[in-house]
Motif scaffolding. Structure first.
Motif, PDB file in Angstrom:
ATOM      1  N   ALA A 193       0.824  -1.227   0.000  1.00 34.24           N
ATOM      2  CA  ALA A 193       0.000   0.000   0.000  1.00 34.24           C
ATOM      3  C   ALA A 193       0.847   1.262   0.000  1.00 34.24           C
ATOM      4  N   THR A 194       2.067   1.161  -0.514  1.00 32.60           N
ATOM      5  CA  THR A 194       2.945   2.343  -0.546  1.00 32.60           C
ATOM      6  C   THR A 194       2.771   3.167  -1.810  1.00 32.60           C
ATOM      7  N   GLY A 195       1.914   2.715  -2.718  1.00 29.00           N
ATOM      8  CA  GLY A 195       1.624   3.490  -3.901  1.00 29.00           C
ATOM      9  C   GLY A 195       2.784   3.572  -4.879  1.00 29.00           C
ATOM     10  N   GLY A 196       2.784   4.620  -5.683  1.00 28.48           N
ATOM     11  CA  GLY A 196       3.806   4.849  -6.698  1.00 28.48           C
ATOM     12  C   GLY A 196       3.447   6.099  -7.459  1.00 28.48           C
ATOM     13  N   PRO A 197       4.195   6.439  -8.505  1.00 26.71           N
ATOM     14  CA  PRO A 197       3.885   7.650  -9.285  1.00 26.71           C
ATOM     15  C   PRO A 197       2.437   7.652  -9.782  1.00 26.71           C
ATOM     16  N   GLY A 198       1.665   8.599  -9.307  1.00 24.73           N
ATOM     17  CA  GLY A 198       0.265   8.702  -9.699  1.00 24.73           C
ATOM     18  C   GLY A 198      -0.697   7.899  -8.856  1.00 24.73           C
ATOM     19  N   PHE A 199      -0.174   7.056  -7.954  1.00 28.56           N
ATOM     20  CA  PHE A 199      -1.028   6.226  -7.099  1.00 28.56           C
ATOM     21  C   PHE A 199      -0.686   6.515  -5.642  1.00 28.56           C
ATOM     22  N   PRO A 200      -1.648   6.976  -4.850  1.00 26.13           N
ATOM     23  CA  PRO A 200      -1.354   7.433  -3.482  1.00 26.13           C
ATOM     24  C   PRO A 200      -0.793   6.345  -2.572  1.00 26.13           C
ATOM     25  N   ASN A 201       0.107   6.766  -1.699  1.00 25.91           N
ATOM     26  CA  ASN A 201       0.603   5.933  -0.607  1.00 25.91           C
ATOM     27  C   ASN A 201      -0.443   5.963   0.505  1.00 25.91           C
ATOM     28  N   LEU A 202      -0.952   4.803   0.879  1.00 25.13           N
ATOM     29  CA  LEU A 202      -2.017   4.742   1.880  1.00 25.13           C
ATOM     30  C   LEU A 202      -1.484   4.608   3.303  1.00 25.13           C
ATOM     31  N   ASN A 203      -0.160   4.649   3.452  1.00 25.26           N
ATOM     32  CA  ASN A 203       0.445   4.555   4.780  1.00 25.26           C
ATOM     33  C   ASN A 203       0.761   5.924   5.378  1.00 25.26           C
ATOM     34  N   ASP A 204       0.740   6.964   4.554  1.00 23.93           N
ATOM     35  CA  ASP A 204       1.127   8.278   5.066  1.00 23.93           C
ATOM     36  C   ASP A 204      -0.107   9.068   5.517  1.00 23.93           C
ATOM     37  N   ASP A 205       0.117  10.313   5.894  1.00 21.53           N
ATOM     38  CA  ASP A 205      -0.966  11.149   6.430  1.00 21.53           C
ATOM     39  C   ASP A 205      -1.582  12.068   5.384  1.00 21.53           C
ATOM     40  N   ASP A 206      -1.255  11.861   4.116  1.00 16.67           N
ATOM     41  CA  ASP A 206      -1.751  12.730   3.056  1.00 16.67           C
ATOM     42  C   ASP A 206      -3.000  12.113   2.439  1.00 16.67           C
ATOM     43  N   TRP A 207      -4.147  12.740   2.670  1.00 16.40           N
ATOM     44  CA  TRP A 207      -5.412  12.210   2.164  1.00 16.40           C
ATOM     45  C   TRP A 207      -6.080  13.253   1.282  1.00 16.40           C
ATOM     46  N   LEU A 267     -12.286  -3.462   3.794  1.00 13.59           N
ATOM     47  CA  LEU A 267     -11.205  -2.699   3.166  1.00 13.59           C
ATOM     48  C   LEU A 267     -11.003  -1.359   3.860  1.00 13.59           C
ATOM     49  N   THR A 268     -12.102  -0.725   4.244  1.00 13.42           N
ATOM     50  CA  THR A 268     -12.026   0.567   4.926  1.00 13.42           C
ATOM     51  C   THR A 268     -11.256   0.445   6.237  1.00 13.42           C
ATOM     52  N   VAL A 269     -11.619  -0.540   7.045  1.00 10.43           N
ATOM     53  CA  VAL A 269     -10.955  -0.732   8.339  1.00 10.43           C
ATOM     54  C   VAL A 269      -9.488  -1.101   8.129  1.00 10.43           C
ATOM     55  N   PHE A 270      -9.206  -1.919   7.110  1.00 12.58           N
ATOM     56  CA  PHE A 270      -7.820  -2.305   6.831  1.00 12.58           C
ATOM     57  C   PHE A 270      -6.980  -1.101   6.432  1.00 12.58           C
ATOM     58  N   VAL A 271      -7.464  -0.316   5.476  1.00 12.94           N
ATOM     59  CA  VAL A 271      -6.714   0.863   5.016  1.00 12.94           C
ATOM     60  C   VAL A 271      -6.519   1.840   6.170  1.00 12.94           C
ATOM     61  N   HIS A 272      -7.553   2.031   6.967  1.00  8.74           N
ATOM     62  CA  HIS A 272      -7.463   2.949   8.100  1.00  8.74           C
ATOM     63  C   HIS A 272      -6.424   2.471   9.113  1.00  8.74           C
ATOM     64  N   SER A 273      -6.250   1.136   9.209  1.00 10.20           N
ATOM     65  CA  SER A 273      -5.329   0.566  10.196  1.00 10.20           C
ATOM     66  C   SER A 273      -3.857   0.665   9.783  1.00 10.20           C
ATOM     67  N   LEU A 274      -3.602   1.043   8.543  1.00  3.55           N
ATOM     68  CA  LEU A 274      -2.223   1.069   8.053  1.00  3.55           C
ATOM     69  C   LEU A 274      -1.367   2.116   8.746  1.00  3.55           C
ATOM     70  N   GLY A 275      -1.991   3.082   9.395  1.00  2.00           N
ATOM     71  CA  GLY A 275      -1.222   4.056  10.154  1.00  2.00           C
ATOM     72  C   GLY A 275      -1.500   5.492   9.771  1.00  2.00           C
ATOM     73  N   GLY A 276      -1.963   5.702   8.545  1.00  2.00           N
ATOM     74  CA  GLY A 276      -2.222   7.070   8.126  1.00  2.00           C
ATOM     75  C   GLY A 276      -3.633   7.534   8.382  1.00  2.00           C
ATOM     76  N   GLY A 277      -4.530   6.589   8.716  1.00  2.00           N
ATOM     77  CA  GLY A 277      -5.924   6.944   8.949  1.00  2.00           C
ATOM     78  C   GLY A 277      -6.107   7.820  10.170  1.00  2.00           C
ATOM     79  N   LYS A 278      -7.051   8.731  10.072  1.00  2.00           N
ATOM     80  CA  LYS A 278      -7.292   9.672  11.175  1.00  2.00           C
ATOM     81  C   LYS A 278      -8.467   9.191  12.027  1.00  2.00           C
TER      82      LYS A 278
END
Length: 287
Positions: free
Chosen positions: A129-143, A276-287
């Protein structure tokens, strides 16, 4: 009859065998060990009769106790499916906030969401879930569209710029190549890059601030921190989705790239979207 040979050092009779002058002592196994070994053989025979079918030319013998490893495995699978079905009903009936607040439901949702992510989301966002060019990293705090549970659920369920879903997120950055002069675009690129790095020309960055306030602040804010209600990214957090450096910013300002994310609700269903929502939120970047 040959005389028995006694080893001079140990005083033990030898077996009569000799290899290159080395003799073998005749030390029999302890009686208790021999009887234990015999008992294990008898136990193995009894176990085979009680539990295992013994093959023959046409068929196999019947097991005395009727044990079947396949039947036992099937019973375990049936038990697991019943337990899974119970959790599926709870997932379907509760909100993502309620699921996240229940430790057992949360663990179940994260496990299911991780599995669904690998199949459906990893091709774009990566297996980690670290993304790449054009695809967001879901571990960071940028939403772009919000990082709390309800916002993430909305994004996964309805997608981004996905025309087939009327509730999809929609926003597009204008192509400022048709609005601003080339010099102004370079100035605003220098200003944006200078928010978190050192601009190539500080004078251009200073001039670009005014260009930014007049043309970009309406979406990205006068504090440069974006607006999640319209998907405008934060420009002051050193996280770059479309590319790093002033040249990349110039290209994005002149002719923006707009990504599309599918709406997963129709394909996966509500419960899996919640997982999926709970999983993505649990990655560390979810508020």
């Amino acid at each position: 009859m040959s005389e028995k040979h006694i080893d001079e050092i140990s005083g033990v009779e030898t077996t009569g065998h000799e290899w290159d002058g080395i003799r073998e002592l005749n030390n029999p196994m302890p009686r208790w060990w021999v009887w234990t070994f015999c008992a294990t053989i008898l136990w193995a025979v009894g176990y085979a009769i009680a539990y295992l079918p013994i093959p023959s030319f046409g068929d196999a013998t019947e097991k005395v106790l009727g044990f079947s490893s396949r039947a036992e495995l099937q019973q375990e699978l049936d038990r697991a499916k019943r337990e899974q079905a119970r959790f599926d009903i709870l997932i379907a009936s509760k909100s993502v906030e309620e699921i996240d607040a229940d430790p057992k439901l949360r663990a179940f949702a994260i496990a299911g969401g991780a599995s669904a992510f690998k199949v459906n989301c990893a091709p774009c966002h990566g297996s980690g879930a670290t993304g790449g060019p054009g695809f967001p990293n879901l571990n960071d705090d940028d939403w772009l569209w919000g990082g709390n549970l309800s916002a993430i659920q909305q994004t996964i369920a309805h997608g981004i710029r996905f025309e087939a879903d009327p509730e999809t997120h929609v926003s597009e950055m204008p192509a400022f190549g048709d609005v601003l002069e080339r010099t102004q675009i370079r100035q605003v690129a220098a200003y944006v890059w200078g928010l978190t790095n050192t601009a190539f020309d500080p004078a251009w960055a200073e001039a670009g601030k005014q260009v930014f306030l007049e043309n970009c602040a309406v979406c990205h804010g006068e504090d440069d921190r974006g607006n999640q209600e319209i998907g405008a990214p934060n420009l002051a957090d050193a996280i770059w989705l479309k590319g790093r450096g002033e040249e990349a910013i110039i290209h994005q300002v002149s002719l923006p790239k707009h990504g599309v994310m599918p709406a997963w609700s129709a394909r996966l269903g509500g419960p899996i979207v919640k997982e999926l929502t709970v999983f993505v939120h649990s990655l560390g970047g979810g508020k």
